[in-house]
Write a protein that holds these residues in place. Structure first.
Motif, short mmCIF file in Angstrom:
data_model
loop_
_atom_site.label_atom_id
_atom_site.label_comp_id
_atom_site.label_asym_id
_atom_site.label_seq_id
_atom_site.Cartn_x
_atom_site.Cartn_y
_atom_site.Cartn_z
N GLY A 92 0.54 -1.47 0.30
CA GLY A 92 -0.07 -0.04 0.31
C GLY A 92 0.76 1.39 0.30
N ASP A 93 1.85 1.40 0.47
CA ASP A 93 2.53 2.59 0.30
C ASP A 93 3.67 2.72 -0.47
N GLY A 94 3.63 1.66 -1.53
CA GLY A 94 4.23 2.11 -2.97
C GLY A 94 5.64 0.88 -3.05
N THR A 95 5.60 0.23 -2.25
CA THR A 95 7.21 -0.42 -2.53
C THR A 95 6.86 -1.83 -2.37
N ARG A 96 7.73 -2.45 -3.06
CA ARG A 96 7.90 -3.27 -4.05
C ARG A 96 7.92 -4.82 -2.83
N VAL A 97 7.70 -6.18 -3.12
CA VAL A 97 7.60 -7.11 -2.23
C VAL A 97 7.34 -8.58 -3.04
N TYR A 98 8.74 -9.37 -3.03
CA TYR A 98 8.62 -10.64 -4.05
C TYR A 98 8.68 -12.54 -2.90
N PHE A 99 7.91 -13.17 -2.80
CA PHE A 99 8.11 -13.53 -2.35
C PHE A 99 8.69 -15.33 -2.73
N PHE A 100 9.67 -16.40 -1.75
CA PHE A 100 10.37 -17.21 -2.67
C PHE A 100 10.38 -18.36 -2.66
N GLU A 101 10.64 -19.41 -3.42
CA GLU A 101 10.36 -20.63 -2.77
C GLU A 101 12.01 -21.03 -3.09
N ARG A 102 12.44 -21.99 -1.68
CA ARG A 102 13.58 -22.44 -1.56
C ARG A 102 14.63 -22.63 -2.82
N ASP A 103 14.28 -23.56 -3.42
CA ASP A 103 14.81 -24.25 -4.60
C ASP A 103 14.77 -22.87 -5.83
N GLU A 104 14.04 -22.34 -6.03
CA GLU A 104 14.10 -20.38 -6.81
C GLU A 104 15.70 -20.04 -6.42
N LEU A 105 16.48 -19.67 -4.79
CA LEU A 105 17.05 -19.25 -4.20
C LEU A 105 18.30 -20.07 -4.74
#
Length: 389
Positions: free
Chosen positions: A313-326
Motif C-alpha cells: 500500500g505504501d508503494g514498496t515492492r515485495v517478492y516471496f521466494f521458493e527455496r529451490d528458486e533461491l
C-alpha cells in the motif's frame, strides 16, 4: 421473705441470670478467637495447597522437554542457527497454549484458502500504468517510506547474532580486521545493535541503502561514528560498487529482507555485484520472505505485479521466494548459459556461490486472546564466494 409458708426463689433466679451473662460474655470473647483461629487454619490450608500445586507444576516442568516449558529457566538456546526452534506442535497439543510453534506446515484449510487468494490476486493485477509507475523508480517509494516512518518505527534486530553467529564472531575482541557490508540497511536497526556490542576496534561496517532518506536517518543517529561505520546510498542492482569499497574487499555481506524488494529482472545484477565486492571465501548472510507467508496470502485485489511479486500500500515492492528458486539464483544455475553462449561471451563473469545453508523457517504464530492462527514463512541462507582453484 416468707408468705403463707412459701419462700420466694429470688436469690436463685438472680444467680442464674448472673451465670447466663457470664457465659454469654465468655462466648462473645471466644467468638473472635475462634474466627481468627479458623482464618489462620484456612490460610494454612491454602498455603499448603499452593505449595503442593507448585511442586506438582515443577515436577511437570522438569518432566517436559525444555522447549515445552513455560518456565524461563528451562528456555532452550539453539546451538544450530538453522534449527529454527524446537517447539513442535503435536496432535494432542493445545495450539493456543503458546504464542508460537516451530516447523508447522500449513493445514489443508489454509492451503485451500491461500490458493483461492492467489487466484483472486492474479485476476485483479496492478494496471500497466501502475506497474511502470512503481517499477521505474523504486527508490522514490522507499524515500517516502522512511520519510513517513522514523527510526523508532523499526525494532532493533538483536536476534541476528543467533541466526548468524559470524556477526558475533567478527565483533569479538582480537578477531582482527573485518569489513562488514549491510545491503539494505534501512534505519540502521542491524548495524547499530552490532556496534553497541562490538569489541573489535578493527571492525568496519558499511551500511548501504538505495534510499537517501534512510541514509540520512542513519547518519543522524547518536551512535553514528565514521571510525567504525560508514552509511552511504547504493543500489545493489546498479552499475557501480558501494562507495569506498572495491572488488574483493568485503568479508561478510548481510542481506535481510532486501532481496525481496528487487524485481526479478534485477536479481542477476545484484548477485553479480555482491560476488564482485566479496573477498574469496567471504560469505552472504541472507534472510527473506518465503512463498505462502501470511503477508503474501492476505494481499487484496490490485496488488499483484507478477507471480509471487506484489506492491504494498505504501508503494514498496515485495517478492516471496521458493527455496529451490533461491538456490538456483545464488548458485548461478538460473543465469547459467549453455557452452556455446559462454564461448561467444568470454567477458561474462562466472557467478557461482556455494550454498552453505539454505533453510525454510516455518512458524505458526497465534493470538491467544482472539484465537487466531497466522502462518509465517521465511527463508534463511549462507552463501559463500569460493576460493580460487
Amino acid at each position: 421473705m416468707a408468705s403463707n409458708g412459701v419462700v420466694a426463689p429470688v436469690a436463685s433466679s438472680e444467680a442464674q441470670v448472673v451465670v447466663d451473662e457470664q457465659q454469654q460474655q465468655q462466648q462473645q470473647q471466644q467468638q473472635p478467637e475462634q474466627q481468627q483461629l479458623t482464618a489462620q487454619i484456612s490460610k494454612l490450608e491454602i498455603a499448603e495447597e499452593n505449595q503442593q500445586q507448585q511442586c506438582e507444576q515443577q515436577q511437570q516442568e522438569e518432566q517436559q522437554p525444555p522447549h515445552r516449558s513455560h518456565d524461563p529457566q528451562f528456555n532452550q538456546k539453539r546451538s544450530d542457527p538453522f534449527q529454527f526452534g524446537s517447539r513442535y506442535l503435536q496432535e494432542q497439543d493445545d495450539v493456543f497454549e503458546f504464542n508460537a510453534w516451530d516447523h508447522v506446515e500449513t493445514d489443508d484449510a489454509y492451503k485451500e484458502y491461500a490458493e483461492q487468494q492467489y487466484e483472486m490476486q492474479r485476476n485483479a493485477p496492478v494496471s500497466d500504468f501502475d506497474k511502470h509507475r512503481f517499477n521505474s523508480d523504486p527508490a522514490k517509494w522507499w524515500n517516502q517510506f522512511y520519510k513517513n516512518n522514523t527510526a523508532n518505527f523499526f525494532k532493533d534486530r538483536k536476534w541476528l547474532q543467533q541466526e548468524f553467529p559470524i556477526l558475533d564472531k567478527v565483533a569479538s575482541e582480537g578477531y582482527g580486521p573485518c569489513t562488514l557490508l549491510e545491503i539494505g540497511a534501512g534505519a540502521g536497526n542491524t548495524a547499530f545493535p552490532i556496534l553497541s556490542k562490538n569489541k573489535n576496534p578493527e571492525l568496519k561496517i558499511h551500511a548501504c541503502d538505495f534510499s537517501k532518506k534512510a541514509v540520512e536517518v542513519m547518519r543522524s543517529h547518536e551512535a553514528y561514528n565514521t571510525d567504525q561505520m560508514q552509511a552511504d546510498v547504493w543500489d545493489v542492482a546498479g552499475d557501480e560498487l558501494p562507495p569506498h569499497l572495491g572488488e574483493n574487499s568485503v568479508d561478510v555481506a548481510l542481506m535481510v529482507f532486501i532481496f525481496s524488494a528487487l524485481s526479478p529482472l534485477q536479481w542477476k545484477k545484484a548477485v553479480e555485484n555482491v560476488y564482485r565486492v566479496l573477498k574469496p571465501g567471504g560469505e552472504v548472510c541472507f534472510r527473506d520472505y518465503g512463498r505462502g507467508d501470511l503477508a503474501q496470502v492476505r494481499f487484496k485485489k490490485g496488488r499483484y505485479l507478477d507471480e509471487n511479486f506484489y506492491i504494498r500500500g505504501d508503494g514498496t515492492r515485495v517478492y516471496f521466494f521458493e527455496r529451490d528458486e533461491l538456490a538456483d539464483i545464488w548458485s548461478g544455475k538460473l543465469f547459467t548459459k549453455d557452452d556455446s553462449e559462454v564461448e561467444n561471451d568470454a567477458s561474462e563473469p562466472d557467478i557461482r556461490f556455494v550454498i552453505e545453508d539454505l533453510g525454510v523457517d516455518r512458524r505458526l504464530l497465534v493470538n491467544r486472546a482472539k484465537k487466531l492462527k497466522m502462518y509465517r514463512c521465511w527463508l534463511q541462507g549462507r552463501f559463500r564466494k569460493p576460493l580460487p582453484q
